[in-house]
Design a protein around this motif. Structure first.
Motif, mmCIF file in Angstrom:
data_model
loop_
_atom_site.group_PDB
_atom_site.id
_atom_site.type_symbol
_atom_site.label_atom_id
_atom_site.label_comp_id
_atom_site.label_asym_id
_atom_site.label_seq_id
_atom_site.Cartn_x
_atom_site.Cartn_y
_atom_site.Cartn_z
ATOM 1 N N TYR A 42 0.830 -1.208 0.000
ATOM 2 C CA TYR A 42 0.000 0.000 0.000
ATOM 3 C C TYR A 42 0.866 1.260 0.000
ATOM 4 C CZ TYR A 42 -2.969 3.667 1.992
ATOM 5 O OH TYR A 42 -3.608 4.846 2.243
ATOM 6 N N ARG A 43 1.878 1.322 0.852
ATOM 7 C CA ARG A 43 2.755 2.490 0.923
ATOM 8 C C ARG A 43 3.582 2.642 -0.353
ATOM 9 N NH1 ARG A 43 1.812 6.558 3.753
ATOM 10 N NH2 ARG A 43 4.023 7.009 3.759
ATOM 11 N N LEU A 44 4.007 1.550 -0.939
ATOM 12 C CA LEU A 44 4.745 1.597 -2.193
ATOM 13 C C LEU A 44 3.861 2.147 -3.308
ATOM 14 C CD1 LEU A 44 7.374 0.907 -3.674
ATOM 15 C CD2 LEU A 44 6.440 -1.363 -4.092
ATOM 16 N N HIS A 45 2.621 1.724 -3.345
ATOM 17 C CA HIS A 45 1.662 2.219 -4.341
ATOM 18 C C HIS A 45 1.460 3.721 -4.179
ATOM 19 C CE1 HIS A 45 -2.406 2.972 -5.989
ATOM 20 N NE2 HIS A 45 -1.956 2.182 -6.954
ATOM 21 N N GLN A 46 1.315 4.201 -2.956
ATOM 22 C CA GLN A 46 1.159 5.627 -2.707
ATOM 23 C C GLN A 46 2.397 6.405 -3.133
ATOM 24 O OE1 GLN A 46 0.182 6.085 1.435
ATOM 25 N NE2 GLN A 46 -1.960 6.465 0.931
ATOM 26 N N ALA A 47 3.570 5.874 -2.868
ATOM 27 C CA ALA A 47 4.810 6.549 -3.235
ATOM 28 C C ALA A 47 4.966 6.645 -4.748
ATOM 29 C CB ALA A 47 6.001 5.818 -2.627
ATOM 30 N N ILE A 48 4.573 5.618 -5.459
ATOM 31 C CA ILE A 48 4.668 5.629 -6.913
ATOM 32 C C ILE A 48 3.675 6.636 -7.486
ATOM 33 C CG2 ILE A 48 4.224 4.259 -8.996
ATOM 34 C CD1 ILE A 48 5.418 1.860 -7.461
ATOM 35 N N GLN A 49 2.481 6.713 -6.927
ATOM 36 C CA GLN A 49 1.490 7.666 -7.404
ATOM 37 C C GLN A 49 1.939 9.104 -7.181
ATOM 38 O OE1 GLN A 49 -2.223 6.648 -5.479
ATOM 39 N NE2 GLN A 49 -3.042 5.925 -7.432
ATOM 40 N N GLY A 50 2.607 9.377 -6.077
ATOM 41 C CA GLY A 50 3.022 10.731 -5.756
ATOM 42 C C GLY A 50 4.413 11.081 -6.232
ATOM 43 N N ALA A 51 5.018 10.255 -7.059
ATOM 44 C CA ALA A 51 6.390 10.486 -7.484
ATOM 45 C C ALA A 51 6.538 11.759 -8.307
ATOM 46 C CB ALA A 51 6.905 9.287 -8.273
ATOM 47 N N ASN A 52 5.556 12.116 -9.099
ATOM 48 C CA ASN A 52 5.635 13.299 -9.944
ATOM 49 C C ASN A 52 5.144 14.563 -9.245
ATOM 50 O OD1 ASN A 52 6.645 11.812 -12.072
ATOM 51 N ND2 ASN A 52 4.617 11.326 -12.853
ATOM 52 N N GLY A 79 2.901 14.502 0.112
ATOM 53 C CA GLY A 79 2.879 14.409 1.558
ATOM 54 C C GLY A 79 2.533 15.718 2.240
ATOM 55 N N CYS A 80 2.589 16.818 1.542
ATOM 56 C CA CYS A 80 2.272 18.116 2.123
ATOM 57 C C CYS A 80 0.778 18.366 1.969
ATOM 58 C CB CYS A 80 3.068 19.215 1.426
ATOM 59 S SG CYS A 80 2.746 20.846 2.079
ATOM 60 N N LYS A 81 0.121 18.755 3.033
ATOM 61 C CA LYS A 81 -1.334 18.918 3.001
ATOM 62 C C LYS A 81 -1.784 20.350 2.768
ATOM 63 C CE LYS A 81 -2.322 14.649 4.082
ATOM 64 N NZ LYS A 81 -2.798 13.733 3.122
ATOM 65 N N GLY A 82 -0.914 21.334 2.776
ATOM 66 C CA GLY A 82 -1.435 22.673 2.565
ATOM 67 C C GLY A 82 -0.465 23.800 2.877
ATOM 68 N N CYS A 83 0.727 23.731 2.417
ATOM 69 C CA CYS A 83 1.643 24.839 2.635
ATOM 70 C C CYS A 83 1.375 25.939 1.608
ATOM 71 C CB CYS A 83 3.092 24.371 2.555
ATOM 72 S SG CYS A 83 3.582 23.743 0.952
ATOM 73 N N ALA A 84 1.916 27.107 1.829
ATOM 74 C CA ALA A 84 1.689 28.246 0.939
ATOM 75 C C ALA A 84 2.285 27.993 -0.439
ATOM 76 C CB ALA A 84 2.287 29.503 1.546
ATOM 77 N N LEU A 85 3.383 27.282 -0.509
ATOM 78 C CA LEU A 85 4.026 26.992 -1.788
ATOM 79 C C LEU A 85 3.108 26.143 -2.670
ATOM 80 C CD1 LEU A 85 6.508 27.198 -3.594
ATOM 81 C CD2 LEU A 85 7.423 25.197 -2.437
#
Length: 61
Positions: A19-29, A34-40
């Motif tokens: 499950y964590r590997l799948h999430q990491a692959i999806q968020g690779a680009n 992992g950031c939920k709401g910074c100004a950047l």
């Protein structure tokens, strides 16, 4: 009984790792993975949104 518990624990840990590997692959680009709401992140979204908008004079003839 002990072997059954061990098998369940190992199976759950493998499932969690997949499950964590799948999430990491999806968020690779995504640079904000992992950031939920910074100004950047908000600035990046606004910049991308502006690129997709057509100029205001586009509909005028």
């Amino acid at each position: 009984m002990q072997i059954a518990i061990i098998i369940i624990v190992v199976a759950l840990s493998i499932a969690y790792a997949v499950y964590r590997l799948h999430q990491a692959i999806q968020g690779a680009n995504d640079p904000c993975y992992g950031c939920k709401g910074c100004a950047l992140r908000e600035q990046m979204r606004q910049k991308q949104h502006k690129k997709q908008e057509k100029p205001s004079c586009y509909q005028k003839k």
